[in-house]
Design an enzyme around this catalytic site. Structure first.
Site, PDB file in Angstrom:
ATOM      1  N   GLY A 281      52.867  37.240   6.733  1.00  8.23           N
ATOM      2  CA  GLY A 281      53.620  37.512   5.218  1.00  8.23           C
ATOM      3  C   GLY A 281      52.645  37.589   4.276  1.00  8.23           C
TER       4      GLY A 281
ATOM      5  N   GLY B 265      21.203  60.004  -1.916  1.00  4.89           N
ATOM      6  CA  GLY B 265      22.012  58.916  -2.381  1.00  4.89           C
ATOM      7  C   GLY B 265      22.095  57.537  -1.843  1.00  4.89           C
ATOM      8  N   ALA B 266      21.895  57.753  -0.587  1.00  2.00           N
ATOM      9  CA  ALA B 266      21.847  56.260  -0.005  1.00  2.00           C
ATOM     10  C   ALA B 266      20.678  55.469  -0.254  1.00  2.00           C
ATOM     11  CB  ALA B 266      21.852  56.568   1.519  1.00  2.00           C
TER      12      ALA B 266
HETATM   13  C1  HXC Z   1      60.533  26.205   7.910  1.00  2.00           C
HETATM   14  C2  HXC Z   1      59.937  26.794  10.171  1.00  2.00           C
HETATM   15  C3  HXC Z   1      59.068  28.008   9.769  1.00  2.00           C
HETATM   16  C4  HXC Z   1      59.283  28.374   8.175  1.00  2.00           C
HETATM   17  C5  HXC Z   1      58.529  27.627  11.583  1.00  2.00           C
HETATM   18  N1  HXC Z   1      59.329  26.664  11.352  1.00  2.00           N
HETATM   19  N2  HXC Z   1      58.337  28.482  10.694  1.00  2.00           N
HETATM   20  N3  HXC Z   1      60.425  26.043   9.441  1.00  2.00           N
HETATM   21  N4  HXC Z   1      60.269  27.424   7.475  1.00  2.00           N
HETATM   22  N5  HXC Z   1      58.656  29.307   7.703  1.00  2.00           N
HETATM   23  C6  HXC Z   1      59.719  25.652  12.343  1.00  2.00           C
HETATM   24  C7  HXC Z   1      60.547  26.004  13.358  1.00  2.00           C
HETATM   25  O1  HXC Z   1      62.048  25.974  13.190  1.00  2.00           O
HETATM   26  C8  HXC Z   1      60.382  24.844  14.550  1.00  2.00           C
HETATM   27  O2  HXC Z   1      61.134  23.879  14.042  1.00  2.00           O
HETATM   28  C9  HXC Z   1      58.688  24.549  14.261  1.00  2.00           C
HETATM   29  O3  HXC Z   1      58.562  25.110  12.928  1.00  2.00           O
HETATM   30  C10 HXC Z   1      57.871  25.434  15.261  1.00  2.00           C
HETATM   31  O4  HXC Z   1      58.419  26.609  15.279  1.00  2.00           O
HETATM   32  P1  HXC Z   1      58.523  27.390  16.656  1.00  2.00           P
HETATM   33  O5  HXC Z   1      58.911  28.901  16.146  1.00  2.00           O
HETATM   34  O6  HXC Z   1      59.119  26.483  17.611  1.00  2.00           O
HETATM   35  O7  HXC Z   1      56.855  27.663  16.854  1.00  2.00           O
HETATM   36  P2  HXC Z   1      56.455  29.043  17.723  1.00  2.00           P
HETATM   37  O8  HXC Z   1      57.201  29.344  18.886  1.00  2.00           O
HETATM   38  O9  HXC Z   1      54.890  28.905  17.999  1.00  2.00           O
HETATM   39  O10 HXC Z   1      56.561  30.196  16.665  1.00  2.00           O
HETATM   40  C11 HXC Z   1      55.800  30.203  15.487  1.00  2.00           C
HETATM   41  C12 HXC Z   1      56.054  31.246  14.665  1.00  2.00           C
HETATM   42  C13 HXC Z   1      57.687  31.110  14.166  1.00  2.00           C
HETATM   43  C14 HXC Z   1      55.790  32.661  15.046  1.00  2.00           C
HETATM   44  C15 HXC Z   1      55.356  30.901  13.367  1.00  2.00           C
HETATM   45  O11 HXC Z   1      58.085  29.763  13.944  1.00  2.00           O
HETATM   46  C16 HXC Z   1      58.149  32.051  13.180  1.00  2.00           C
HETATM   47  O12 HXC Z   1      58.381  33.131  13.420  1.00  2.00           O
HETATM   48  N6  HXC Z   1      58.469  31.424  12.041  1.00  2.00           N
HETATM   49  C17 HXC Z   1      58.950  31.989  10.756  1.00  2.00           C
HETATM   50  C18 HXC Z   1      57.730  33.056  10.225  1.00  2.00           C
HETATM   51  C19 HXC Z   1      58.304  33.632   8.894  1.00  2.00           C
HETATM   52  O13 HXC Z   1      59.141  34.518   9.128  1.00  2.00           O
HETATM   53  N7  HXC Z   1      58.080  32.931   7.859  1.00  2.00           N
HETATM   54  C20 HXC Z   1      58.327  33.370   6.656  1.00  2.00           C
HETATM   55  C21 HXC Z   1      57.278  34.568   6.304  1.00  2.00           C
HETATM   56  S1  HXC Z   1      57.338  35.104   4.916  1.00  2.00           S
HETATM   57  P3  HXC Z   1      61.800  22.819  15.035  1.00  2.00           P
HETATM   58  O14 HXC Z   1      62.371  22.099  14.417  1.00  2.00           O
HETATM   59  O15 HXC Z   1      62.669  23.846  15.913  1.00  2.00           O
HETATM   60  O16 HXC Z   1      60.817  22.614  16.191  1.00  2.00           O
HETATM   61  C22 HXC Z   1      56.605  34.208   4.321  1.00  2.00           C
HETATM   62  C23 HXC Z   1      56.373  34.861   2.461  1.00  2.00           C
HETATM   63  C24 HXC Z   1      55.124  34.165   1.883  1.00  2.00           C
HETATM   64  O17 HXC Z   1      55.911  33.468   4.270  1.00  2.00           O
HETATM   65  C25 HXC Z   1      54.974  35.053   0.540  1.00  2.00           C
HETATM   66  C26 HXC Z   1      53.677  34.568  -0.056  1.00  2.00           C
HETATM   67  C27 HXC Z   1      53.900  35.384  -1.268  1.00  2.00           C
END
Ligand code: HXC
Length: 514
Positions: A169, A404-405
């Site tokens: 993201g 040019g380079a």
């Molecule tokens: C809250 C989160 C989280 C998040 C992960 N966790 N991402 N909690 N907010 N963004 C938590 C999970 O719920 C989980 O908690 C623990 O972290 C570990 O995650 P898992 O999914 O079990 O780990 P894994 O299988 O290794 O997968 C990792 C991952 C996945 C691929 C990163 O967690 C994921 O897709 N997360 C969401 C990513 C996402 O969409 N983020 C927002 C992006 S938008 P528990 O308690 O169950 O262990 C963004 C905008 C930024 O970031 C903009 C800036 C300008």
């Protein structure tokens, strides 16, 4: 122990536990170190001082009130690398996936503010699921606070991003704003939108690794600068890079007093070019013969290989090197090489690192792909970066310097402080073959033996221009030197330029062709 002190100890212990034993075990099983282990390896022994270990988030939405962790998923503080002050943050994936909350962001910003005020590098160890989804817009706002500081700190203190887990993201934009991005193979990835979104929108099926893994960004996008096989290697590389950099824009890079230079290199360099000037060779062999033994530290090794960039030392003094690479695409300049070179030149110029340009360039890469994708604008980036740079700049033309380079590669008229050419240099508007075709076309067409005439005219042009002496006569190169003299010329040249002071015209900022 008094109750009061027991309470402090208990809180401290909580902050050391991250997300708990189970999550740490899972983390280790993936081949990743914990955030604390990473900090320990990155910094000099026992030098880390934590700030904000007891900070907790303040959200109650979606059950977060039941999930409070001391430190809130990021460890922040300061420590030393090779005895020099560094500011560090390390996201802890075992705590809510290292996700970025309002308070998590505030901790990072505090470190960045301190780094800027105290003039020391900022190192981010990124391992995060992105914005903390339960917090909504306040976490997004936290990202913007970080981006703002990354931009304000740019060119003031070096900023390093070590991607050691997911980075997706808008979160990718903090690393993108920093000076150097490291990635760990197999466990890290960076993308703006992940494979699922890609599939929905463009119907492409792609794995996380192919979309944004370390190799992808090293070879295809150029987003990262260094790739490591694992966490330990990544941390070691970051430590090594920092030995070449100053603490901030107002200081010089450290200059070790001990260095080695093997004298046999002087013999080796004398005959280092192929006898046929059309043959390729690896420019890194030339660089190795010029710099202190083992000191070349290449940057973006696998991206736009037709240009080689990196840091090295000359009697201990850091220099930034930009060299055309005849072993790849004959060393031509193209879009990616120009972008790669330009950003490196600007980094070195921001941080008082003198530039050494080793030139062997036949020209720009022709073709619709290059033209339609904007080689004009991208090539201008490199031109602009050199012309704007006020650090000492020395060019050595080893072989080809065409068209040019030639102008772009830190030519004398573009502000090079010193320009040397080897006797093998060819400095001209274009190669003899192409030139003969244009300027002697009529004579060739009228000749009884076309082929013979053409070769005769080609030889005439080559004899006149495919050498360094026309340029030397006009002072466009300062001297023609034997290859074995090059190191000495560089040592004396950079030493003579050590106190160079040049100011750009007063302005808010220039408008680089971005
Ligand atoms: C809250 C989160 C989280 C998040 C992960 N966790 N991402 N909690 N907010 N963004 C938590 C999970 O719920 C989980 O908690 C623990 O972290 C570990 O995650 P898992 O999914 O079990 O780990 P894994 O299988 O290794 O997968 C990792 C991952 C996945 C691929 C990163 O967690 C994921 O897709 N997360 C969401 C990513 C996402 O969409 N983020 C927002 C992006 S938008 P528990 O308690 O169950 O262990 C963004 C905008 C930024 O970031 C903009 C800036 C300008």
């Amino acid at each position: 122990m008094s109750e009061i002190n027991k309470r402090l100890l208990k809180n401290r212990n909580l902050s050391l536990q991250g997300g708990g034993e189970e999550r740490v075990k899972k983390h280790h099983a993936q081949g990743k170190l914990t955030a604390r282990e990473r900090i320990t390896l990155l910094l000099d022994e026992n030098s880390f001082h934590e700030i904000g270990a007891l900070v907790e988030h303040r959200s109650n939405s979606f059950g977060l009130d039941q999930q409070r962790f001391a430190g809130d998923g990021v460890i922040t503080g300061f420590g030393k690398i090779h005895g020099r002050l560094m500011y560090v943050y390390a996201q802890d994936f075992t705590v809510l996936g290292g996700s970025l909350s309002e308070t998590h962001a505030a901790k990072i910003c505090r470190i960045m503010d301190l780094a800027l005020k105290n003039g020391a590098p900022i190192i981010g160890l990124n391992d995060s699921g992105g914005a903390r989804i339960q917090e909504g817009v306040v976490s997004l706002s936290g990202y913007s606070e970080i981006f703002f500081r990354n931009t304000r700190a740019s060119g003031v203190v070096p900023q390093l991003s070590l991607i050691m887990g997911p980075c997706a993201g808008g979160a990718v934009y903090s690393p993108a704003l920093t000076d150097f991005v490291f990635m760990v193979e197999d466990t890290s990835y960076m993308f703006v939108t992940g494979p699922n979104v890609v599939k929905t929108v463009t119907h492409e099926e792609v794995s996380s690794e192919d979309l944004g893994g370390a190799k992808t960004h090293a070879e295809r996008s150029g987003v990262n600068h260094f790739v490591a096989g694992n966490d330990v290697e990544c941390l070691k590389k970051a430590r090594a890079l920092l030995t070449y950099l100053p603490q901030n824009a107002y200081e010089n890079a450290p200059k070790p007093s001990v260095f080695e230079f093997s004298a046999e290199k002087l013999d080796r360099i004398e005959n280092i070019l192929p006898s046929n000037n059309g043959l390729p060779y690896d420019c890194r062999r030339v660089l190795d013969c010029l710099v202190d033994d083992g000191s070349f530290f290449e940057v973006q090794e696998d991206y736009a290989k037709n240009i080689v960039i990196g840091f090295a030392r000359l009697e201990g003094r850091t220099v930034g090197i930009i060299a055309n690479q005849p072993a790849e695409l004959a060393g031509v300049l193209d879009i990616n090489a120009s972008r790669k070179g330009a950003r490196f030149v600007r980094f070195c110029d921001s941080f008082n690192i003198p530039l050494l340009i080793v030139e062997d360039v036949p020209g720009f890469l022709p073709g619709t792909d290059q033209e339609w994708n904007g080689i004009i604008t991208h090539g201008a980036k490199l031109l602009y970066a050199f012309a704007e740079a006020t650090v000492p700049r020395i060019t050595v033309i080893t072989r080809k310097a065409y068209g040019g380079a030639y102008c772009v590669m830190n030519s004398k008229s573009l502000g090079a402080d010193l320009s040397f050419a080897w006797p093998t240099a060819e400095i001209a508007v274009m190669g003899a073959k192409g030139a003969a075709e244009i300027i002697f076309r009529k004579e060739i067409v009228d000749a009884s033996d076309l082929e013979l005439k053409w070769r005769e005219k080609e030889a005439e042009y080559a004899d006149t221009f495919a050498n360094p002496y026309r340029a030397a006569e006009r002072g466009i190169v300062d001297d023609v030197i034997f290859p074995r003299e090059t190191r000495e010329k560089l040592l004396h040249g950079f030493s003579m330029l050590e106190k160079k002071a040049e100011n750009l015209p007063l302005k808010k900022h220039g408008n680089i062709p971005l």
